[in-house]
Design a protein around this motif. Structure first.
Motif, PDB file in Angstrom:
ATOM      1  N   ALA A   1       2.919   2.519 -20.515  1.00 10.25           N
ATOM      2  CA  ALA A   1       2.726   2.390 -21.964  1.00 10.25           C
ATOM      3  C   ALA A   1       1.414   1.663 -22.207  1.00 10.25           C
ATOM      4  CB  ALA A   1       3.878   1.626 -22.604  1.00 10.25           C
ATOM      5  N   ALA A   2       0.582   2.234 -23.059  1.00  9.23           N
ATOM      6  CA  ALA A   2      -0.721   1.617 -23.319  1.00  9.23           C
ATOM      7  C   ALA A   2      -1.192   1.985 -24.717  1.00  9.23           C
ATOM      8  CB  ALA A   2      -1.751   2.098 -22.297  1.00  9.23           C
ATOM      9  N   ARG A   3      -2.148   1.206 -25.206  1.00 13.93           N
ATOM     10  CA  ARG A   3      -2.759   1.533 -26.490  1.00 13.93           C
ATOM     11  C   ARG A   3      -4.275   1.468 -26.334  1.00 13.93           C
ATOM     12  NH1 ARG A   3      -0.682  -2.061 -29.660  1.00 13.93           N
ATOM     13  NH2 ARG A   3       0.960  -0.819 -30.612  1.00 13.93           N
ATOM     14  N   GLY A   4      -4.945   2.556 -26.716  1.00 14.50           N
ATOM     15  CA  GLY A   4      -6.403   2.602 -26.671  1.00 14.50           C
ATOM     16  C   GLY A   4      -6.961   2.868 -28.048  1.00 14.50           C
ATOM     17  N   SER A   5      -8.263   2.962 -28.122  1.00 17.57           N
ATOM     18  CA  SER A   5      -8.906   3.225 -29.402  1.00 17.57           C
ATOM     19  C   SER A   5     -10.137   4.080 -29.164  1.00 17.57           C
ATOM     20  CB  SER A   5      -9.293   1.893 -30.060  1.00 17.57           C
ATOM     21  OG  SER A   5     -10.081   2.139 -31.189  1.00 17.57           O
ATOM     22  N   VAL A   6     -10.600   4.760 -30.206  1.00 12.38           N
ATOM     23  CA  VAL A   6     -11.792   5.601 -30.054  1.00 12.38           C
ATOM     24  C   VAL A   6     -12.919   5.118 -30.961  1.00 12.38           C
ATOM     25  CG1 VAL A   6     -10.533   7.654 -29.316  1.00 12.38           C
ATOM     26  CG2 VAL A   6     -10.938   7.295 -31.742  1.00 12.38           C
ATOM     27  N   HIS A   7     -12.918   3.799 -31.274  1.00 11.98           N
ATOM     28  CA  HIS A   7     -13.916   3.363 -32.255  1.00 11.98           C
ATOM     29  C   HIS A   7     -15.302   3.093 -31.682  1.00 11.98           C
ATOM     30  CE1 HIS A   7     -12.347  -0.633 -30.982  1.00 11.98           C
ATOM     31  NE2 HIS A   7     -13.588  -1.010 -31.194  1.00 11.98           N
ATOM     32  N   ASP A   8     -15.438   2.964 -30.380  1.00  6.27           N
ATOM     33  CA  ASP A   8     -16.781   2.890 -29.791  1.00  6.27           C
ATOM     34  C   ASP A   8     -16.744   3.424 -28.359  1.00  6.27           C
ATOM     35  OD1 ASP A   8     -15.602   0.871 -28.378  1.00  6.27           O
ATOM     36  OD2 ASP A   8     -16.666  -0.752 -29.370  1.00  6.27           O
ATOM     37  N   VAL A   9     -17.936   3.548 -27.768  1.00  2.77           N
ATOM     38  CA  VAL A   9     -18.022   4.220 -26.464  1.00  2.77           C
ATOM     39  C   VAL A   9     -17.235   3.488 -25.367  1.00  2.77           C
ATOM     40  CG1 VAL A   9     -19.620   4.957 -24.646  1.00  2.77           C
ATOM     41  CG2 VAL A   9     -20.160   5.397 -27.039  1.00  2.77           C
ATOM     42  N   PRO A  10     -17.356   2.149 -25.209  1.00  7.97           N
ATOM     43  CA  PRO A  10     -16.568   1.487 -24.157  1.00  7.97           C
ATOM     44  C   PRO A  10     -15.068   1.709 -24.313  1.00  7.97           C
ATOM     45  CG  PRO A  10     -18.198  -0.016 -25.060  1.00  7.97           C
ATOM     46  CD  PRO A  10     -18.234   1.196 -25.909  1.00  7.97           C
ATOM     47  N   ASN A  11     -14.563   1.649 -25.554  1.00 14.24           N
ATOM     48  CA  ASN A  11     -13.131   1.854 -25.767  1.00 14.24           C
ATOM     49  C   ASN A  11     -12.717   3.302 -25.534  1.00 14.24           C
ATOM     50  OD1 ASN A  11     -11.542  -0.573 -26.613  1.00 14.24           O
ATOM     51  ND2 ASN A  11     -13.357  -0.817 -27.887  1.00 14.24           N
ATOM     52  N   ILE A  12     -13.616   4.235 -25.813  1.00 14.14           N
ATOM     53  CA  ILE A  12     -13.294   5.641 -25.539  1.00 14.14           C
ATOM     54  C   ILE A  12     -13.120   5.822 -24.025  1.00 14.14           C
ATOM     55  CG2 ILE A  12     -14.224   7.987 -25.584  1.00 14.14           C
ATOM     56  CD1 ILE A  12     -15.548   7.276 -28.258  1.00 14.14           C
ATOM     57  N   ARG A  13     -14.007   5.196 -23.244  1.00 14.53           N
ATOM     58  CA  ARG A  13     -13.910   5.323 -21.777  1.00 14.53           C
ATOM     59  C   ARG A  13     -12.636   4.667 -21.261  1.00 14.53           C
ATOM     60  NH1 ARG A  13     -20.336   4.451 -20.822  1.00 14.53           N
ATOM     61  NH2 ARG A  13     -20.892   6.597 -21.355  1.00 14.53           N
ATOM     62  N   LYS A  14     -12.278   3.521 -21.861  1.00 11.66           N
ATOM     63  CA  LYS A  14     -11.047   2.845 -21.450  1.00 11.66           C
ATOM     64  C   LYS A  14      -9.832   3.706 -21.795  1.00 11.66           C
ATOM     65  CE  LYS A  14     -11.820  -1.878 -21.885  1.00 11.66           C
ATOM     66  NZ  LYS A  14     -11.772  -3.064 -22.728  1.00 11.66           N
ATOM     67  N   THR A  15      -9.860   4.286 -23.000  1.00  9.46           N
ATOM     68  CA  THR A  15      -8.746   5.134 -23.423  1.00  9.46           C
ATOM     69  C   THR A  15      -8.581   6.318 -22.485  1.00  9.46           C
ATOM     70  OG1 THR A  15      -9.167   4.477 -25.694  1.00  9.46           O
ATOM     71  CG2 THR A  15      -7.825   6.428 -25.381  1.00  9.46           C
ATOM     72  N   LYS A  16      -9.715   6.847 -22.018  1.00  7.99           N
ATOM     73  CA  LYS A  16      -9.629   7.965 -21.068  1.00  7.99           C
ATOM     74  C   LYS A  16      -8.912   7.534 -19.789  1.00  7.99           C
ATOM     75  CE  LYS A  16     -12.260  11.235 -18.394  1.00  7.99           C
ATOM     76  NZ  LYS A  16     -13.574  11.675 -17.950  1.00  7.99           N
ATOM     77  N   SER A  17      -9.199   6.329 -19.328  1.00  6.93           N
ATOM     78  CA  SER A  17      -8.519   5.866 -18.105  1.00  6.93           C
ATOM     79  C   SER A  17      -7.025   5.692 -18.361  1.00  6.93           C
ATOM     80  CB  SER A  17      -9.156   4.574 -17.595  1.00  6.93           C
ATOM     81  OG  SER A  17      -8.783   3.488 -18.410  1.00  6.93           O
ATOM     82  N   TYR A  18      -6.646   5.265 -19.578  1.00  2.05           N
ATOM     83  CA  TYR A  18      -5.220   5.136 -19.902  1.00  2.05           C
ATOM     84  C   TYR A  18      -4.538   6.508 -19.870  1.00  2.05           C
ATOM     85  CZ  TYR A  18      -6.460   0.509 -21.851  1.00  2.05           C
ATOM     86  OH  TYR A  18      -6.924  -0.758 -22.034  1.00  2.05           O
ATOM     87  N   ILE A  19      -5.210   7.485 -20.504  1.00  2.00           N
ATOM     88  CA  ILE A  19      -4.603   8.828 -20.572  1.00  2.00           C
ATOM     89  C   ILE A  19      -4.463   9.407 -19.168  1.00  2.00           C
ATOM     90  CG2 ILE A  19      -4.966  11.181 -21.408  1.00  2.00           C
ATOM     91  CD1 ILE A  19      -6.315   9.983 -23.889  1.00  2.00           C
ATOM     92  N   LYS A  20      -5.473   9.158 -18.333  1.00  2.00           N
ATOM     93  CA  LYS A  20      -5.421   9.676 -16.965  1.00  2.00           C
ATOM     94  C   LYS A  20      -4.262   9.043 -16.193  1.00  2.00           C
ATOM     95  CE  LYS A  20      -8.712  11.074 -13.477  1.00  2.00           C
ATOM     96  NZ  LYS A  20     -10.098  10.978 -13.047  1.00  2.00           N
ATOM     97  N   LYS A  21      -4.086   7.741 -16.361  1.00  2.00           N
ATOM     98  CA  LYS A  21      -2.986   7.068 -15.667  1.00  2.00           C
ATOM     99  C   LYS A  21      -1.643   7.604 -16.153  1.00  2.00           C
ATOM    100  CE  LYS A  21      -5.063   2.611 -14.691  1.00  2.00           C
ATOM    101  NZ  LYS A  21      -5.123   1.214 -15.110  1.00  2.00           N
ATOM    102  N   ALA A  22      -1.562   7.868 -17.462  1.00  2.00           N
ATOM    103  CA  ALA A  22      -0.306   8.388 -18.019  1.00  2.00           C
ATOM    104  C   ALA A  22       0.039   9.734 -17.412  1.00  2.00           C
ATOM    105  CB  ALA A  22      -0.420   8.490 -19.535  1.00  2.00           C
ATOM    106  N   ILE A  23      -0.972  10.605 -17.265  1.00  2.00           N
ATOM    107  CA  ILE A  23      -0.703  11.932 -16.694  1.00  2.00           C
ATOM    108  C   ILE A  23      -0.365  11.799 -15.203  1.00  2.00           C
ATOM    109  CG2 ILE A  23      -1.656  14.237 -16.290  1.00  2.00           C
ATOM    110  CD1 ILE A  23      -3.425  13.789 -18.768  1.00  2.00           C
ATOM    111  N   GLU A  24      -1.053  10.881 -14.521  1.00  2.00           N
ATOM    112  CA  GLU A  24      -0.742  10.659 -13.102  1.00  2.00           C
ATOM    113  C   GLU A  24       0.700  10.161 -12.939  1.00  2.00           C
ATOM    114  OE1 GLU A  24      -3.858   8.017 -12.055  1.00  2.00           O
ATOM    115  OE2 GLU A  24      -5.196   9.610 -11.362  1.00  2.00           O
TER     116      GLU A  24
END
Lengths: 246, 68
Positions: free
Chosen positions: A172-195
């Motif tokens: 379970a995680a929460r990310g955001s897309v409001h700037d580039v660093p957070n978009i990259r972090k959110t991508k890592s969250y989504i990847k972990k979720a799919i894994e």
């Protein structure tokens, strides 16, 4: 010449979201993760009702448009019948938390082996900006014109925290897309979720804070700043639970 | 040398890329696309192909070609 950063072929077509909407970024992140994990041809999207429905027109993959709020139940059925498919239910906050809170919570409670991506823009975007379960305290919407009064309507729901604290979920995680660093972090969250889904560990949920410039009545850049300054104070970013993979 | 390619027909004039570009290489040009939006253009003399525009763009306007 090879492409070093290309739009994934799953989403390489025009999207019909409003200018500055975060859905386009979130969908691209999901598609990027699927391509990197080699699951782009093995994916089924149960899609909720709302702005998230527009995913159906913007993605080149199997998808099923569910009744309002019921994507959690439909995803359960798809995953149980086809356990080898990657199943990602793509929903908005009004769909997953307000109308479909029963289905979403039940799926987390049973620890179903699929992934839920929830786009939280703190209102019902598609129908014109009404108050939802995630509307911030004192936020003005079409149905809370004096600002949301939490003494009458309850407090905004924080689902990833609920799933992490109360249920035996995989991720379970929460990310955001409001700037580039957070978009990259959110991508890592989504990847972990799919894994987590691929390892069969259990239910994984990622909430993505997204701007809604149209209904917040802001310019796109102003909406991004609003997330950074106000929305993230109520919805903290980060990972809340991560099980060890089998 | 990597290069940023654009698909101006997808641009919706939100301006997120203009703000995200660390070199101020992106600006709104004079052109209007089929959707009626004033699309962005890249000043190639300033661009370092960092990919910030690719990351922030919700509509897939930018792609970075070539390996660094």
């Amino acid at each position: 010449m090879s492409k070093s950063k290309k739009v994934p072929y799953l989403v390489d077509r025009p999207m019909s979201f409003c200018p500055g909407c975060g859905h386009g970024i979130a969908i691209r992140l999901v598609a990027e993760c699927l391509e990197e994990l080699g699951q782009a041809d093995n994916i089924v999207f149960p899609i909720g009702v709302g702005c998230s429905s527009l995913l159906g027109g913007g993605i080149e993959a199997d998808r099923l448009h569910c009744s309002h709020g019921r994507a959690g139940a439909v995803a359960t059925a798809i995953k149980r019948c086809n356990p080898n498919n990657v199943v990602i239910s793509y929903q908005g906050d009004g769909d997953a938390y307000s109308i479909g809170i029963g289905e979403t919570t039940s799926a987390a409670y049973r620890n179903e082996r699929f992934t839920t991506i929830i786009i939280n823009n703190t209102n019902y975007g598609m129908t014109g900006g009404q108050m939802s379960n995630t509307t911030l305290p004192n936020q003005k919407t079409n149905t809370s014109v004096y600002g949301r009064d939490c003494s009458v309507t309850g407090n905004p729901i924080r689902f990833p925290e609920l799933a992490a604290d109360q249920f035996n979920v995989g991720y379970a995680a929460r990310g955001s897309v409001h700037d580039v660093p957070n978009i990259r972090k959110t991508k890592s969250y989504i990847k972990k979720a799919i894994e987590m889904q691929l390892s069969g560990e259990g239910y994984s949920v990622v909430e993505v804070l997204s701007p809604c410039p149209t209904n917040w009545k802001m310019e796109p850049l102003e909406a991004m700043k609003h997330i950074a300054e106000h929305v993230t104070t109520y919805f903290p970013l980060g990972e809340f639970v991560e099980k060890e993979e089998k | 040398m990597p290069k940023v390619m654009t698909k101006p027909e997808r641009c919706k004039q939100c301006g997120l890329c203009v703000d995200a570009c660390p070199k101020q290489a992106i600006s709104f040009g004079d052109g209007i696309n089929a959707g009626g939006y004033n699309y962005t253009v890249i000043d190639e003399s300033k661009c370092i192909a960092c990919g910030m525009c690719y990351t922030i763009c919700p509509d897939g306007v930018f792609e970075v070609l070539g390996e660094k």
